[in-house]
Scaffold this motif. Structure first.
Motif, short mmCIF file in Angstrom:
data_model
loop_
_atom_site.label_atom_id
_atom_site.label_comp_id
_atom_site.label_asym_id
_atom_site.label_seq_id
_atom_site.Cartn_x
_atom_site.Cartn_y
_atom_site.Cartn_z
N TYR A 1 13.01 -106.82 79.82
CA TYR A 1 13.25 -106.16 78.55
C TYR A 1 14.73 -106.23 78.22
O TYR A 1 15.56 -106.55 79.07
CB TYR A 1 12.77 -104.70 78.58
N ALA A 2 15.03 -105.91 76.98
CA ALA A 2 16.41 -105.79 76.52
C ALA A 2 16.63 -104.34 76.12
O ALA A 2 15.73 -103.68 75.59
CB ALA A 2 16.66 -106.71 75.34
N SER A 3 17.83 -103.86 76.39
CA SER A 3 18.21 -102.52 75.98
C SER A 3 19.61 -102.59 75.36
O SER A 3 20.35 -103.54 75.61
CB SER A 3 18.18 -101.56 77.16
N PRO A 4 19.95 -101.60 74.56
CA PRO A 4 21.30 -101.62 73.97
C PRO A 4 22.36 -101.68 75.08
O PRO A 4 22.25 -100.98 76.09
CB PRO A 4 21.38 -100.30 73.20
N TRP A 5 23.37 -102.51 74.88
CA TRP A 5 24.42 -102.63 75.89
C TRP A 5 25.34 -101.41 75.83
O TRP A 5 25.67 -100.83 76.84
CB TRP A 5 25.21 -103.92 75.70
N LYS A 6 25.74 -101.05 74.66
CA LYS A 6 26.54 -99.85 74.43
C LYS A 6 26.07 -99.26 73.11
O LYS A 6 25.43 -99.93 72.32
CB LYS A 6 28.03 -100.17 74.40
N VAL B 1 23.00 -106.99 73.80
CA VAL B 1 22.02 -106.24 74.58
C VAL B 1 22.23 -106.51 76.06
O VAL B 1 22.90 -107.46 76.45
CB VAL B 1 20.56 -106.62 74.20
N GLU B 2 21.63 -105.64 76.87
CA GLU B 2 21.59 -105.86 78.31
C GLU B 2 20.16 -106.25 78.67
O GLU B 2 19.20 -105.64 78.19
CB GLU B 2 21.99 -104.59 79.06
N SER B 3 20.02 -107.24 79.51
CA SER B 3 18.68 -107.66 79.94
C SER B 3 18.41 -107.13 81.34
O SER B 3 19.32 -106.97 82.15
CB SER B 3 18.56 -109.19 79.93
#
Length: 160
Positions: A65-70, A79-81
């Protein structure tokens, strides 16, 4: 088959993740995640970003999944994977297939950069990400502490 995660997947996703929580420094969480908590994470993330699973013969063997990096507005295109594969299913191409699908979905969403944070040393993960085009951009010394030892963390970046 790669598909979007659904609510019924939370139990299987938690089981995959909790192996890494309990046995590795790959994640810095120290306590297993409940099915309910994982369900909440899947729901929250999938509202705005992709959360994908790999299903084979009715069994979930990996997810990413991807999530907001900051949280600041200027980071909205970064994004952060995260990716986790059951140990018995590793080295079968599942991770590459999942990440390629994630990357394609993120491109369609106008994401510009993907960051992968990797506990070090971890030649399997660093090699995996570099194979997909990620390049190391940072290394933080001794920023995590788990299993009675200090752990370094590196960031790998892929510009889309």
């Amino acid at each position: 088959m790669i598909r979007k995660a659904i609510l019924n997947d939370a139990k299987h996703i938690a089981a995959i993740y909790n192996h890494y929580v309990e046995n590795t420094v790959i994640t810095f969480e120290a306590n297993p995640v409940s099915e309910k908590e994982m369900l909440n994470r899947v729901l929250t993330i999938s509202q705005t970003l992709p959360f994908l699973v790999y299903e084979e013969s009715g069994e979930i063997t990996g997810y990413c999944y991807a999530s907001p990096w900051k949280k600041r507005e200027a980071y909205r295109h970064t994004v952060e994977s995260s990716i986790y594969i059951t140990p018995s299913a590793q080295s079968k191409g599942i991770g590459v297939s999942l990440m390629q699908a994630l990357i394609e979905e993120l491109k369609e969403m106008s994401v510009h950069a993907i960051i992968a944070c990797i506990a070090l040393p971890n030649p399997q993960s660093t090699g995996f990400h570099e194979k997909l085009g990620f390049r190391q951009v940072s290394c933080f010394k001794e920023v995590g502490y788990k299993f009675d030892r200090w752990i370094d963390v590196g960031d790998w970046e892929l510009l889309l």
